[in-house]
Design a protein around this motif. Structure first.
Motif, PDB file in Angstrom:
ATOM      1  N   GLY A   3       0.519  -1.168   0.161  1.00 22.96           N
ATOM      2  CA  GLY A   3      -0.353   0.319   0.190  1.00 22.96           C
ATOM      3  C   GLY A   3       0.957   1.329  -0.044  1.00 22.96           C
ATOM      4  O   GLY A   3       0.733   2.205  -0.440  1.00 22.96           O
ATOM      5  N   LYS A   5       2.778   4.170  -1.681  1.00 25.81           N
ATOM      6  CA  LYS A   5       2.943   4.455  -3.012  1.00 25.81           C
ATOM      7  C   LYS A   5       4.658   5.527  -2.976  1.00 25.81           C
ATOM      8  O   LYS A   5       4.350   6.486  -2.222  1.00 25.81           O
ATOM      9  CB  LYS A   5       1.500   5.314  -2.777  1.00 25.81           C
ATOM     10  CG  LYS A   5       0.496   5.134  -3.141  1.00 25.81           C
ATOM     11  CD  LYS A   5      -0.275   3.997  -4.349  1.00 25.81           C
ATOM     12  CE  LYS A   5      -0.946   3.973  -4.268  1.00 25.81           C
ATOM     13  NZ  LYS A   5      -1.887   2.867  -5.569  1.00 25.81           N
ATOM     14  N   LEU A   6       5.086   5.540  -4.162  1.00 23.78           N
ATOM     15  CA  LEU A   6       6.408   5.785  -4.227  1.00 23.78           C
ATOM     16  C   LEU A   6       6.639   6.804  -5.923  1.00 23.78           C
ATOM     17  O   LEU A   6       5.115   6.405  -6.811  1.00 23.78           O
ATOM     18  CB  LEU A   6       7.476   5.106  -4.556  1.00 23.78           C
ATOM     19  CG  LEU A   6       7.760   4.431  -3.145  1.00 23.78           C
ATOM     20  CD1 LEU A   6       8.960   3.549  -3.107  1.00 23.78           C
ATOM     21  CD2 LEU A   6       7.967   4.753  -1.798  1.00 23.78           C
ATOM     22  N   ILE A   7       6.758   8.174  -5.226  1.00 28.17           N
ATOM     23  CA  ILE A   7       6.867   8.934  -6.880  1.00 28.17           C
ATOM     24  C   ILE A   7       7.927   9.450  -6.978  1.00 28.17           C
ATOM     25  O   ILE A   7       9.108   9.325  -6.067  1.00 28.17           O
ATOM     26  CB  ILE A   7       5.970  10.669  -6.113  1.00 28.17           C
ATOM     27  CG1 ILE A   7       6.767  10.830  -7.699  1.00 28.17           C
ATOM     28  CG2 ILE A   7       6.423  10.995  -5.847  1.00 28.17           C
ATOM     29  CD1 ILE A   7       4.843  12.638  -7.544  1.00 28.17           C
ATOM     30  N   GLN A  16       8.458   8.443  -0.743  1.00 31.86           N
ATOM     31  CA  GLN A  16       6.983   8.276  -0.450  1.00 31.86           C
ATOM     32  C   GLN A  16       5.447   9.181  -0.639  1.00 31.86           C
ATOM     33  O   GLN A  16       5.715  10.328   0.414  1.00 31.86           O
ATOM     34  CB  GLN A  16       6.515   7.873   1.019  1.00 31.86           C
ATOM     35  CG  GLN A  16       5.636   6.923   0.737  1.00 31.86           C
ATOM     36  CD  GLN A  16       5.918   6.258   3.233  1.00 31.86           C
ATOM     37  OE1 GLN A  16       6.728   6.124   3.628  1.00 31.86           O
ATOM     38  NE2 GLN A  16       4.462   5.768   3.063  1.00 31.86           N
ATOM     39  N   ALA A  17       4.785   8.807  -1.649  1.00 30.13           N
ATOM     40  CA  ALA A  17       3.545  10.124  -1.971  1.00 30.13           C
ATOM     41  C   ALA A  17       2.905  10.429  -0.856  1.00 30.13           C
ATOM     42  O   ALA A  17       2.523  11.545  -0.548  1.00 30.13           O
ATOM     43  CB  ALA A  17       3.058   9.550  -3.039  1.00 30.13           C
ATOM     44  N   ASN A  18       2.433   9.918   0.252  1.00 28.69           N
ATOM     45  CA  ASN A  18       1.574   9.678   1.216  1.00 28.69           C
ATOM     46  C   ASN A  18       2.682  11.300   2.230  1.00 28.69           C
ATOM     47  O   ASN A  18       1.259  11.530   3.245  1.00 28.69           O
ATOM     48  CB  ASN A  18       0.173   8.890   2.085  1.00 28.69           C
ATOM     49  CG  ASN A  18       1.530   7.947   2.664  1.00 28.69           C
ATOM     50  OD1 ASN A  18       2.430   8.007   2.566  1.00 28.69           O
ATOM     51  ND2 ASN A  18       0.804   7.722   3.326  1.00 28.69           N
ATOM     52  N   ARG A  77       2.756  13.295 -11.470  1.00 31.88           N
ATOM     53  CA  ARG A  77       3.323  12.020 -11.512  1.00 31.88           C
ATOM     54  C   ARG A  77       1.888  11.540  -9.989  1.00 31.88           C
ATOM     55  O   ARG A  77       2.276  10.393  -9.543  1.00 31.88           O
ATOM     56  CB  ARG A  77       4.757  12.078 -10.882  1.00 31.88           C
ATOM     57  CG  ARG A  77       5.148  11.831 -11.944  1.00 31.88           C
ATOM     58  CD  ARG A  77       7.380  12.410 -11.958  1.00 31.88           C
ATOM     59  NE  ARG A  77       7.945  11.312 -13.337  1.00 31.88           N
ATOM     60  CZ  ARG A  77       8.351  11.653 -13.444  1.00 31.88           C
ATOM     61  NH1 ARG A  77       9.695  11.169 -13.274  1.00 31.88           N
ATOM     62  NH2 ARG A  77       9.719  11.647 -14.890  1.00 31.88           N
ATOM     63  N   SER A  81      -0.429   8.700  -9.809  1.00 24.86           N
ATOM     64  CA  SER A  81      -0.151   7.798  -8.690  1.00 24.86           C
ATOM     65  C   SER A  81      -0.672   7.418  -7.232  1.00 24.86           C
ATOM     66  O   SER A  81      -1.333   6.875  -6.823  1.00 24.86           O
ATOM     67  CB  SER A  81       1.696   8.254  -7.781  1.00 24.86           C
ATOM     68  OG  SER A  81       0.765   8.996  -6.626  1.00 24.86           O
ATOM     69  N   ASP A  82      -2.204   8.920  -7.163  1.00 22.67           N
ATOM     70  CA  ASP A  82      -3.735   8.369  -6.703  1.00 22.67           C
ATOM     71  C   ASP A  82      -4.515   7.630  -7.245  1.00 22.67           C
ATOM     72  O   ASP A  82      -5.531   7.048  -6.796  1.00 22.67           O
ATOM     73  CB  ASP A  82      -3.562   9.928  -6.230  1.00 22.67           C
ATOM     74  CG  ASP A  82      -2.888  10.427  -5.265  1.00 22.67           C
ATOM     75  OD1 ASP A  82      -2.208   9.673  -4.513  1.00 22.67           O
ATOM     76  OD2 ASP A  82      -3.394  12.143  -5.784  1.00 22.67           O
ATOM     77  N   GLU A  84      -3.762   4.732  -9.447  1.00 25.45           N
ATOM     78  CA  GLU A  84      -3.659   3.634  -9.218  1.00 25.45           C
ATOM     79  C   GLU A  84      -4.294   2.344  -8.070  1.00 25.45           C
ATOM     80  O   GLU A  84      -4.617   2.459  -6.937  1.00 25.45           O
ATOM     81  CB  GLU A  84      -1.973   3.274  -9.640  1.00 25.45           C
ATOM     82  CG  GLU A  84      -1.351   3.955 -10.477  1.00 25.45           C
ATOM     83  CD  GLU A  84       0.011   3.406 -11.317  1.00 25.45           C
ATOM     84  OE1 GLU A  84       0.824   3.030  -9.429  1.00 25.45           O
ATOM     85  OE2 GLU A  84       0.852   3.602 -11.974  1.00 25.45           O
TER      86      GLU A  84
END
Length: 84
Positions: A3, A5-7, A16-18, A77, A81-82, A84
């Motif tokens: 779970g 998510k990497l950007i 880490q996106a979050n 980006r 990623s959101d 997906e």
């Protein structure tokens, strides 16, 4: 780490996106002040690989990440990623 998510922020570096709070343009006086304060507090991460800084990422841990990518590209980006 299911779970997570990497950007990709360029040159093999990821965030880490979050954990991203904002992506800003590095040209304003306030962003330069933010960069200097982060450097003094040892919270600055330079992911530019010696290139010109084109975007600044601020994380929820108060780390400031310099990147050679434009904020528009990074936000696209992040949006992708959101979905997906």
């Amino acid at each position: 780490m299911a779970g997570v998510k990497l950007i990709n922020i360029g040159y093999g570096n990821v965030v880490q996106a979050n954990r991203i709070i904002s992506i800003i343009n590095p040209d304003s006086a306030s962003s330069k002040r933010l960069r200097n304060e982060a450097k003094q507090n040892q919270m600055l991460i330079d992911a530019t690989q010696g290139r010109k800084t084109r975007g600044i990422i601020v994380t929820d841990s108060n780390h400031v990440v310099l990147t050679a990518m434009q904020p528009e590209t990074l936000s696209q980006r992040l949006s992708f990623s959101d979905k997906e």
